[in-house]
Enzyme design. Structure first.
Site, PDB file in Angstrom:
ATOM      1  N   TYR A 264      32.275  30.876  30.099  1.00 45.10           N
ATOM      2  CA  TYR A 264      32.681  29.741  29.267  1.00 45.10           C
ATOM      3  C   TYR A 264      31.532  29.314  28.364  1.00 45.10           C
ATOM      4  CZ  TYR A 264      36.612  29.327  32.528  1.00 45.10           C
ATOM      5  OH  TYR A 264      37.728  29.578  33.285  1.00 45.10           O
TER       6      TYR A 264
ATOM      7  N   ASN B 211      45.472  26.837  26.376  1.00 51.68           N
ATOM      8  CA  ASN B 211      45.709  28.006  25.525  1.00 51.68           C
ATOM      9  C   ASN B 211      47.204  28.316  25.457  1.00 51.68           C
ATOM     10  OD1 ASN B 211      45.768  30.511  24.311  1.00 51.68           O
ATOM     11  ND2 ASN B 211      44.917  31.604  26.078  1.00 51.68           N
TER      12      ASN B 211
ATOM     13  N   CYS C 142      42.358  34.449  27.884  1.00 52.29           N
ATOM     14  CA  CYS C 142      41.534  33.471  28.600  1.00 52.29           C
ATOM     15  C   CYS C 142      41.247  33.930  30.025  1.00 52.29           C
ATOM     16  CB  CYS C 142      42.197  32.096  28.584  1.00 52.29           C
ATOM     17  SG  CYS C 142      43.853  32.066  29.237  1.00 52.29           S
ATOM     18  N   HIS C 143      41.990  34.912  30.520  1.00 49.98           N
ATOM     19  CA  HIS C 143      41.675  35.425  31.855  1.00 49.98           C
ATOM     20  C   HIS C 143      40.361  36.185  31.861  1.00 49.98           C
ATOM     21  CE1 HIS C 143      43.901  38.629  29.772  1.00 49.98           C
ATOM     22  NE2 HIS C 143      43.307  39.491  30.562  1.00 49.98           N
TER      23      HIS C 143
ATOM     24  N   GLU D 123      42.516  45.824  34.191  1.00 48.58           N
ATOM     25  CA  GLU D 123      41.845  46.130  32.925  1.00 48.58           C
ATOM     26  C   GLU D 123      40.555  46.899  33.143  1.00 48.58           C
ATOM     27  OE1 GLU D 123      43.474  42.338  30.299  1.00 48.58           O
ATOM     28  OE2 GLU D 123      41.386  42.384  30.909  1.00 48.58           O
TER      29      GLU D 123
END
Length: 201
Positions: free
Chosen positions: A118, A141, A149-150, A176
């Site tokens: 962040y 978001n 945002c993850h 991912e």
DNA sequence: CCGAGGGCTTGTT
DNA sequence: GAACAAGCCCTCG
């Protein structure tokens, strides 16, 4: 939502997804049509007005096309990023402050398989100490998954919060290709920080 | 090394 | 202007 105008010229659509049921809110205004908001499983409003259900048959051609395209994107894994901030599928950019726009723009450049903190995201957007404000923005978001945002985690490597639940956040990161050095800690080689050179303020 | 606690910071409502 | 929040950092134990 609270002022009662939320559903004016908008409609909702549910979409099954591999981790639950998503809720998509479309804006139908001819001048500015597109996806207004995407809710992760369990996040949307409880009551959905039946008269505002999305009806492809009666929707404008343009909106139909967008709905089909977005639906296909959501079926892919991982879901492709939005490289450009004002992608034409999305709408409602006027609801964001300059700070928020800058942060979202940076966020969209974090690739799958990598994470940022962040605080780093705040610095990247040229607001060095606004880590907490970034967290606030991530919480609201409107386009999670697309604006990833993850992929934003705490500075110490732990996951941090997530609207759809931290379990989902972890699953998304794992699929991912993000690696963990311990159960709850992101490995440093999955951090994107090093690949960006920040102008020192 | 890790976790808990306290104080600090920022942008938004 | 005050309260709030998906944070950060430093200090202990």
């Amino acid at each position: 939502m609270k002022d009662g105008t939320y559903w004016n010229e908008r409609c909702w659509q549910q979409k099954s997804w591999r981790y639950g049921k998503l809720l998509l809110v479309w804006q139908q205004k001819a001048a500015e049509s597109g996806l207004w908001q995407l809710f992760l499983p369990g996040c949307g409003p409880r009551e959905l007005p039946a008269e505002n259900r999305f009806r492809p048959e009666t929707a404008a051609d343009e909106l139909q096309r967008k709905a089909i395209a977005v639906g296909k994107l959501l079926d892919r894994k991982p879901i492709p990023n939005q490289p450009a901030r004002r992608h034409h599928f999305f709408c409602g950019w006027q609801r964001f402050s300059p700070f928020e726009t800058a942060v979202l723009d940076c966020l969209s450049r974090v690739p799958a398989g990598k994470v940022v903190s962040y605080g780093f995201l705040a610095s990247w957007a040229e607001h060095p100490r606004a880590a907490r404000a970034v967290g606030r923005l991530m919480a609201k978001n409107p386009f999670p998954l697309f604006y990833p945002c993850h992929r934003v985690v705490k500075a110490n490597g732990r996951l941090g919060n997530f609207g759809g639940g931290t379990e989902l956040k972890q699953k998304l990161l794992e699929e991912e290709g993000v690696t963990f050095r311990k159960p709850q800690y992101i490995a440093s080689n999955s951090r994107f920080e090093a690949e960006i050179n920040l102008p020192r303020p």
